[in-house]
Design an enzyme around this catalytic site. Structure first.
Site, short mmCIF file in Angstrom:
data_model
loop_
_atom_site.label_atom_id
_atom_site.label_comp_id
_atom_site.label_asym_id
_atom_site.label_seq_id
_atom_site.Cartn_x
_atom_site.Cartn_y
_atom_site.Cartn_z
CG HIS A 1 -7.12 11.88 -9.29
ND1 HIS A 1 -7.45 10.71 -9.89
CD2 HIS A 1 -7.56 11.80 -8.02
CE1 HIS A 1 -8.07 9.93 -9.02
NE2 HIS A 1 -8.15 10.58 -7.87
CD GLU B 1 -4.11 3.61 -1.24
OE1 GLU B 1 -5.11 3.17 -1.82
OE2 GLU B 1 -4.12 3.93 -0.05
CG ASP C 1 -1.89 1.12 1.26
OD1 ASP C 1 -3.09 0.83 1.09
OD2 ASP C 1 -1.47 2.28 1.43
N1 GTP Z 1 -4.73 9.07 -8.59
C1 GTP Z 1 -5.43 8.04 -8.13
N2 GTP Z 1 -5.79 8.02 -6.83
C2 GTP Z 1 -6.48 6.99 -6.37
C3 GTP Z 1 -6.84 5.90 -7.21
N3 GTP Z 1 -7.54 5.01 -6.47
C4 GTP Z 1 -7.59 5.51 -5.21
N4 GTP Z 1 -6.94 6.70 -5.13
C5 GTP Z 1 -6.77 7.59 -3.98
O1 GTP Z 1 -5.92 6.96 -3.03
C6 GTP Z 1 -6.10 7.65 -1.78
C7 GTP Z 1 -6.00 6.65 -0.65
O2 GTP Z 1 -6.01 7.39 0.53
P1 GTP Z 1 -5.97 6.72 1.96
O3 GTP Z 1 -6.81 5.47 1.96
O4 GTP Z 1 -6.36 7.79 2.95
O5 GTP Z 1 -4.52 6.23 2.18
P2 GTP Z 1 -3.11 7.02 2.16
O6 GTP Z 1 -3.29 8.48 1.92
O7 GTP Z 1 -2.26 6.29 1.17
O8 GTP Z 1 -2.59 6.80 3.61
P3 GTP Z 1 -1.93 5.52 4.24
O9 GTP Z 1 -2.36 4.33 3.42
O10 GTP Z 1 -2.46 5.45 5.62
O11 GTP Z 1 -0.45 5.70 4.18
C8 GTP Z 1 -7.45 8.35 -1.87
O12 GTP Z 1 -7.24 9.75 -1.91
C9 GTP Z 1 -8.03 7.88 -3.22
O13 GTP Z 1 -8.78 8.88 -3.87
C10 GTP Z 1 -6.47 5.97 -8.59
O14 GTP Z 1 -6.75 5.08 -9.41
N5 GTP Z 1 -5.76 7.04 -8.99
#
Ligand code: GTP
Length: 382
Positions: free
Chosen positions: A238, A268, A225
């Site tokens: 994004h 992610e 992750d």
């Molecule tokens: N650019 C992009 N962002 C994505 C995608 N799928 C998910 N996300 C973003 O990934 C982010 C995940 O955030 P969190 O679950 O808070 O996790 P994090 O910020 O990585 O924090 P930790 O995992 O605790 O380190 C969110 O802002 C989603 O919008 C994608 O396909 N593209």
């Protein structure tokens, strides 16, 4: 479960082999009934025991193919056996009747069956040979004066119909196969990163676990992750976030073995399935990934702007070793006492047990990932 597929539980209705299986059953069953009935009539009514011998042979072969498939036999082998049996019967029938009453037209049923069961290349060669043989046979009859009002025109018609059949079915089969391959690729691929999607990983993990059990080899999973991915999205947009995911996917692909299976598990999150991999080797791989990621990389975001970002990730690792009792460590499970999976020394693992082991592996990897996040991120725990 459909009784036809008792021993082919891996073939569901979305699988192209499903229809092949149905066709093999249908033709084999028809042959069993046909030879059984005609054989009986030949003995009782027509007093033609010498022909009944052929019926009996056909009956036994068709029954064997039917039972072979029913007991879980290889579909490709059954398909070849069926098509070769059909060819033998058709040629014998044409020869016995000396092509009277246009019995030659029966060979036109061969292309649809062969292309469907054997695939484009084998069917083209096989049916091509049969049609050439039949054309030659017809030509021989023309030389000696043909019964049944066949003339030279009939020979040409036969050759043309045969060629058209082969070309048309070849075209049909190839376009069907291409469309299927394309759709299947789409259905198992993550569109952004090009690696496998969750559905494919899920299906393969179960198979890998079952194989690990059979070969008594360990299987490991790495759940990765990206750390603070939300911040990357928020600060750089994004598009930049997407570019990070694409880069991460190619980095993981380069670091893993060809036999490993990489996919995107969620937003992610990436999952790497590693067959034949001990816990220590899986942890070592995870640490190499963490290290490789720490190097700064330049990404292209919105408006083509280039930004250099250091991305870090946390990884949870879990390993299933068939020779060891599979128990969730007490440190990460409150139900540890009840979570041992009952696997005996038998090398066959039931689908239910494979599912339970897969779920437990993912559960442990997820808990380890959580621990890595809690411990400050940018690390692997196994
Ligand atoms: N650019 C992009 N962002 C994505 C995608 N799928 C998910 N996300 C973003 O990934 C982010 C995940 O955030 P969190 O679950 O808070 O996790 P994090 O910020 O990585 O924090 P930790 O995992 O605790 O380190 C969110 O802002 C989603 O919008 C994608 O396909 N593209």
């Amino acid at each position: 479960m459909n009784f036809w597929r008792k021993y082919h539980s891996d073939i569901d209705s979305n699988d192209p082999r499903y229809n092949q299986l149905t066709l093999i059953y249908a033709i084999a069953l028809l042959m069993v009934l046909y030879f059984g009935a005609i054989g009986l009539l030949n003995i009782t009514l027509f007093d033609a025991a010498y022909i009944a011998v052929y019926d009996f042979i056909g009956f036994v072969i068709a029954t064997s193919i039917f039972l072979y498939v029913y007991r879980g036999g290889n579909l490709a082998v059954a398909g070849w056996a069926l098509v070769l049996t059909l060819i033998t019967i058709l040629l014998a029938f044409i020869d016995l009747s000396e092509a009277e009453n246009y019995s030659l037209v029966w060979v036109t049923i061969l292309p649809p069956i062969s292309f469907f069961l054997l695939g484009s290349r084998a069917a083209t060669i096989l049916t091509g040979l049969v049609f050439i043989y039949c054309g030659w046979y017809l030509y021989q009859l023309l030389q000696i004066g043909v019964p049944g009002h066949l003339g030279l025109g009939a020979l040409f018609n036969f050759a043309e119909v045969g060629l058209a059949h082969i070309l048309l079915f070849r075209f049909y089969e190839r376009s069907r196969q291409r469309a299927y391959d394309k759709l299947r690729k789409l259905s198992i691929t993550d569109r952004l990163t090009g690696v496998y999607n969750r559905l494919h990983l899920d299906n393969n993990l179960k198979q890998m676990v079952a194989l690990a059990h059979r070969t008594q080899q360990p299987v490991s999973v790495l759940l990765l992750d990206v750390d603070h991915f939300k911040n990357i999205n928020d600060s750089h947009g994004h598009l930049m976030g997407d570019a990070v995911l694409v880069h991460l996917a190619s980095l993981l692909k380069n670091l893993s073995r060809n036999t490993d299976l990489l996919g995107r598990w969620g937003g992610e999150e990436f999952l790497l399935l590693c067959p034949n991999t001990e816990a220590s080797a899986a942890l070592y791989l995870a640490q190499r990934i963490i290290k490789a990621l720490q190097k700064e990389h330049t990404y292209r975001g919105a408006n083509q702007q280039q930004v250099t970002v250091a991305v870090t990730a946390s990884i949870g690792v879990a390993t299933y070793h068939p020779q060891q009792p599979f128990v969730v460590p007490a440190a990460i499970s409150e139900q540890a006492a009840t979570s041992s999976i009952p696997t005996d020394n038998d090398t066959v693992v039931t689908p239910e047990v494979a599912v339970a082991i897969s779920e437990k592996l993912l559960y442990i990897a997820d808990k380890h990932l959580y621990q890595a996040k809690e411990a400050g991120r940018n690390r692997a725990i196994g």
